[in-house]
Motif scaffolding. Structure first.
Motif, PDB file in Angstrom:
ATOM      1  N   ALA A   1      -0.813 -13.362   2.298  1.00 49.38           N
ATOM      2  CA  ALA A   1       0.127 -12.591   1.469  1.00 49.38           C
ATOM      3  C   ALA A   1      -0.510 -11.273   1.033  1.00 49.38           C
ATOM      4  CB  ALA A   1       0.544 -13.401   0.248  1.00 49.38           C
ATOM      5  N   GLY A   2       0.229 -10.191   1.196  1.00 51.50           N
ATOM      6  CA  GLY A   2      -0.267  -8.874   0.817  1.00 51.50           C
ATOM      7  C   GLY A   2      -1.081  -8.189   1.890  1.00 51.50           C
ATOM      8  N   ARG A   3      -1.379  -8.877   2.979  1.00 52.91           N
ATOM      9  CA  ARG A   3      -2.163  -8.287   4.059  1.00 52.91           C
ATOM     10  C   ARG A   3      -1.230  -7.576   5.048  1.00 52.91           C
ATOM     11  NH1 ARG A   3      -7.511  -8.116   2.613  1.00 52.91           N
ATOM     12  NH2 ARG A   3      -8.363 -10.186   2.170  1.00 52.91           N
ATOM     13  N   ARG A   4      -1.587  -6.363   5.417  1.00 56.91           N
ATOM     14  CA  ARG A   4      -0.832  -5.585   6.399  1.00 56.91           C
ATOM     15  C   ARG A   4      -1.612  -5.591   7.711  1.00 56.91           C
ATOM     16  NH1 ARG A   4       2.843  -1.840   4.713  1.00 56.91           N
ATOM     17  NH2 ARG A   4       1.964  -0.189   6.024  1.00 56.91           N
TER      18      ARG A   4
ATOM     19  N   GLU B   1       4.253 -10.929  24.064  1.00 58.04           N
ATOM     20  CA  GLU B   1       4.464 -11.986  23.073  1.00 58.04           C
ATOM     21  C   GLU B   1       4.385 -11.413  21.652  1.00 58.04           C
ATOM     22  OE1 GLU B   1       3.021 -16.061  24.965  1.00 58.04           O
ATOM     23  OE2 GLU B   1       1.377 -14.616  24.913  1.00 58.04           O
ATOM     24  N   LEU B   2       4.952 -10.209  21.511  1.00 57.83           N
ATOM     25  CA  LEU B   2       4.916  -9.507  20.228  1.00 57.83           C
ATOM     26  C   LEU B   2       5.506 -10.348  19.107  1.00 57.83           C
ATOM     27  CD1 LEU B   2       4.596  -6.954  18.437  1.00 57.83           C
ATOM     28  CD2 LEU B   2       6.822  -6.198  19.308  1.00 57.83           C
ATOM     29  N   ASP B   3       6.734 -10.832  19.292  1.00 55.96           N
ATOM     30  CA  ASP B   3       7.400 -11.575  18.223  1.00 55.96           C
ATOM     31  C   ASP B   3       6.684 -12.880  17.913  1.00 55.96           C
ATOM     32  OD1 ASP B   3       9.317  -9.609  17.883  1.00 55.96           O
ATOM     33  OD2 ASP B   3      10.733 -10.534  19.277  1.00 55.96           O
ATOM     34  N   LEU B   4       6.126 -13.517  18.936  1.00 52.67           N
ATOM     35  CA  LEU B   4       5.402 -14.771  18.720  1.00 52.67           C
ATOM     36  C   LEU B   4       4.185 -14.547  17.839  1.00 52.67           C
ATOM     37  CD1 LEU B   4       4.873 -17.756  19.282  1.00 52.67           C
ATOM     38  CD2 LEU B   4       3.710 -17.078  21.399  1.00 52.67           C
ATOM     39  N   LEU B   5       3.372 -13.525  18.164  1.00 51.44           N
ATOM     40  CA  LEU B   5       2.176 -13.262  17.371  1.00 51.44           C
ATOM     41  C   LEU B   5       2.542 -12.788  15.969  1.00 51.44           C
ATOM     42  CD1 LEU B   5      -0.831 -13.041  16.994  1.00 51.44           C
ATOM     43  CD2 LEU B   5      -0.807 -10.858  18.227  1.00 51.44           C
ATOM     44  N   ALA B   6       3.539 -11.904  15.872  1.00 53.08           N
ATOM     45  CA  ALA B   6       3.967 -11.422  14.554  1.00 53.08           C
ATOM     46  C   ALA B   6       4.453 -12.586  13.694  1.00 53.08           C
ATOM     47  CB  ALA B   6       5.055 -10.372  14.713  1.00 53.08           C
ATOM     48  N   ASP B   7       5.205 -13.498  14.309  1.00 52.24           N
ATOM     49  CA  ASP B   7       5.720 -14.657  13.565  1.00 52.24           C
ATOM     50  C   ASP B   7       4.586 -15.547  13.079  1.00 52.24           C
ATOM     51  OD1 ASP B   7       8.008 -16.442  12.738  1.00 52.24           O
ATOM     52  OD2 ASP B   7       6.999 -17.803  14.131  1.00 52.24           O
ATOM     53  N   MET B   8       3.562 -15.747  13.914  1.00 54.11           N
ATOM     54  CA  MET B   8       2.412 -16.556  13.500  1.00 54.11           C
ATOM     55  C   MET B   8       1.773 -15.992  12.231  1.00 54.11           C
ATOM     56  SD  MET B   8       0.328 -17.426  16.999  1.00 54.11           S
ATOM     57  CE  MET B   8       1.020 -18.385  18.350  1.00 54.11           C
ATOM     58  N   LEU B   9       1.641 -14.667  12.202  1.00 56.64           N
ATOM     59  CA  LEU B   9       1.015 -14.017  11.047  1.00 56.64           C
ATOM     60  C   LEU B   9       1.941 -14.035   9.840  1.00 56.64           C
ATOM     61  CD1 LEU B   9      -0.480 -11.025  13.038  1.00 56.64           C
ATOM     62  CD2 LEU B   9      -1.816 -12.821  11.922  1.00 56.64           C
ATOM     63  N   GLU B  10       3.218 -13.791  10.073  1.00 56.33           N
ATOM     64  CA  GLU B  10       4.182 -13.751   8.961  1.00 56.33           C
ATOM     65  C   GLU B  10       4.353 -15.122   8.329  1.00 56.33           C
ATOM     66  OE1 GLU B  10       6.861 -10.005  10.629  1.00 56.33           O
ATOM     67  OE2 GLU B  10       7.457 -12.078  11.085  1.00 56.33           O
ATOM     68  N   ARG B  11       4.177 -16.175   9.103  1.00 57.01           N
ATOM     69  CA  ARG B  11       4.283 -17.529   8.534  1.00 57.01           C
ATOM     70  C   ARG B  11       3.142 -17.820   7.574  1.00 57.01           C
ATOM     71  NH1 ARG B  11       4.962 -21.384  13.542  1.00 57.01           N
ATOM     72  NH2 ARG B  11       5.110 -23.019  11.941  1.00 57.01           N
ATOM     73  N   HIS B  12       2.082 -17.016   7.639  1.00 53.27           N
ATOM     74  CA  HIS B  12       0.996 -17.114   6.644  1.00 53.27           C
ATOM     75  C   HIS B  12       1.148 -16.065   5.547  1.00 53.27           C
ATOM     76  CE1 HIS B  12      -1.454 -20.179   8.613  1.00 53.27           C
ATOM     77  NE2 HIS B  12      -1.252 -19.572   9.770  1.00 53.27           N
ATOM     78  N   GLY B  13       2.290 -15.364   5.522  1.00 54.68           N
ATOM     79  CA  GLY B  13       2.567 -14.421   4.444  1.00 54.68           C
ATOM     80  C   GLY B  13       2.219 -12.980   4.732  1.00 54.68           C
ATOM     81  N   ALA B  14       1.655 -12.679   5.924  1.00 55.60           N
ATOM     82  CA  ALA B  14       1.258 -11.307   6.244  1.00 55.60           C
ATOM     83  C   ALA B  14       2.477 -10.424   6.502  1.00 55.60           C
ATOM     84  CB  ALA B  14       0.354 -11.291   7.468  1.00 55.60           C
ATOM     85  N   THR B  15       2.285  -9.121   6.341  1.00 54.85           N
ATOM     86  CA  THR B  15       3.260  -8.138   6.794  1.00 54.85           C
ATOM     87  C   THR B  15       2.800  -7.658   8.156  1.00 54.85           C
ATOM     88  OG1 THR B  15       3.786  -7.413   4.537  1.00 54.85           O
ATOM     89  CG2 THR B  15       4.322  -5.898   6.339  1.00 54.85           C
ATOM     90  N   ALA B  16       3.563  -8.002   9.203  1.00 54.41           N
ATOM     91  CA  ALA B  16       3.203  -7.625  10.573  1.00 54.41           C
ATOM     92  C   ALA B  16       3.790  -6.261  10.893  1.00 54.41           C
ATOM     93  CB  ALA B  16       3.706  -8.673  11.560  1.00 54.41           C
ATOM     94  N   LEU B  17       2.924  -5.321  11.239  1.00 52.75           N
ATOM     95  CA  LEU B  17       3.342  -3.971  11.597  1.00 52.75           C
ATOM     96  C   LEU B  17       3.390  -3.898  13.122  1.00 52.75           C
ATOM     97  CD1 LEU B  17       1.010  -2.085   9.089  1.00 52.75           C
ATOM     98  CD2 LEU B  17       3.359  -2.860   8.717  1.00 52.75           C
TER      99      LEU B  17
END
Length: 291
Positions: free
Chosen positions: A6-9, A17-33
């Motif tokens: 959370a709070g990490r950009r 596999e952009l959406d897959l990797l972004a989703d993995m990070l977002e499920r831990h609360g990250a903001t995926a750019l």
């Protein structure tokens, strides 16, 4: 899953596999750019690939070195469009299959096949070290190449060992995000507005460097590398990052694909780590100026 990030950009330069990797990070609360840097396409001229496939089927080599999963998938695609995919897979089943890393192994499994010999580490040096213990004299060896690397080191090793290499290149890299978005991402990293960038291929670093050079941001890119934590999916990508002037702070220990990389990121900069002993890249230092 958690709010550990959370709070990490986090910049995500992956494409396929952009959406897959972004989703993995977002499920831990990250903001995926999202900033996909490289598109992957078939080579424009299919004739050399089709000729290679025809040779492979008519007189299968003794060995096939598979350097990337993408390459095997593209070869199967060319074979399908030529109507020879069943013949290609049948020939492949009887060839000794040598893999560099887990991705070509996974591609083989989708075809109902498996590696016969796995490199001791997922690099060209690992493939060569693995084959040094083999008698290659007189053997014909197919070599699936990947873009921007004719792999002269591997080809020369095979020839010196008495083998006859038959290389094939079936895909190419192209630009994905427009240069402005890439330049803005470099600026954001240099300004300290990004916590981490997660690289999954060497081509991504090359594109970043190319845009930096073309836009007069070479110094900004070095500042970006100094102020931003860098994650690498594996040792080949890590080497490219180091050669470009970056320092890899986060990487999986032994399983070189996206999920272990995300786990390593969570372990390195997740909320528990941040609360006790934050991981800081070289160049990022707490400000000592008066507030």
């Amino acid at each position: 899953m958690s709010n550990a990030l959370a709070g990490r950009r986090i910049v995500v330069p992956e494409t396929r596999e952009l959406d897959l990797l972004a989703d993995m990070l977002e499920r831990h609360g990250a903001t995926a750019l999202r900033c996909p840097l490289v598109a992957i396409r078939d080579v424009e001229d299919a004739a050399p690939v089709e000729a290679w496939l025809a040779r492979f089927i008519a007189a299968p080599p003794d060995d096939l070195i598979l350097l990337t999963g993408e390459g095997l998938g593209r070869l199967v695609g060319f074979a399908q469009r030529a109507g020879i995919d069943a013949a290609f897979v049948a020939a492949l089943a009887n060839v000794r299959k040598i893999t560099r890393g887990p991705k070509p192994a996974r591609r083989l499994h989708t075809l109902g096949l498996k590696p016969d010999l796995a490199a001791i580490e997922p690099t060209t040096a690992g493939v060569i070290a693995t084959l040094k213990g083999e008698n290659l004299a007189g053997r014909r060896v197919g070599v699936q190449l990947y873009p921007d690397n004719p792999n002269a080191e591997l080809i020369e090793f095979l020839r010196t060992a008495g083998a006859t290499p038959d290389p094939v290149l079936c895909y190419a890299y192209a630009s994905q995000s427009d240069d402005l978005l890439v330049a803005e991402t470099i600026d954001a990293m240099a300004a300290g507005a990004v916590d981490l960038i997660a690289f999954t291929s060497s081509a991504q670093i090359k594109r970043l460097c190319d845009v930096a050079a073309a836009s007069g941001r070479a110094d900004a890119l070095q500042a970006a590398f100094a102020r931003t934590l860098i994650a690498a999916v594996g040792p080949v990508v890590a080497k490219t990052i180091e050669e470009a002037g970056g320092h890899v702070a986060v990487a999986p220990a032994d399983s070189f694909h996206m999920k272990p990389m995300v786990n390593a990121i969570v372990a390195a900069i997740g909320s528990k780590t941040k609360a006790s002993a934050p991981v800081e890249p070289e160049g990022r230092r707490p400000s000592t100026s008066a507030r």
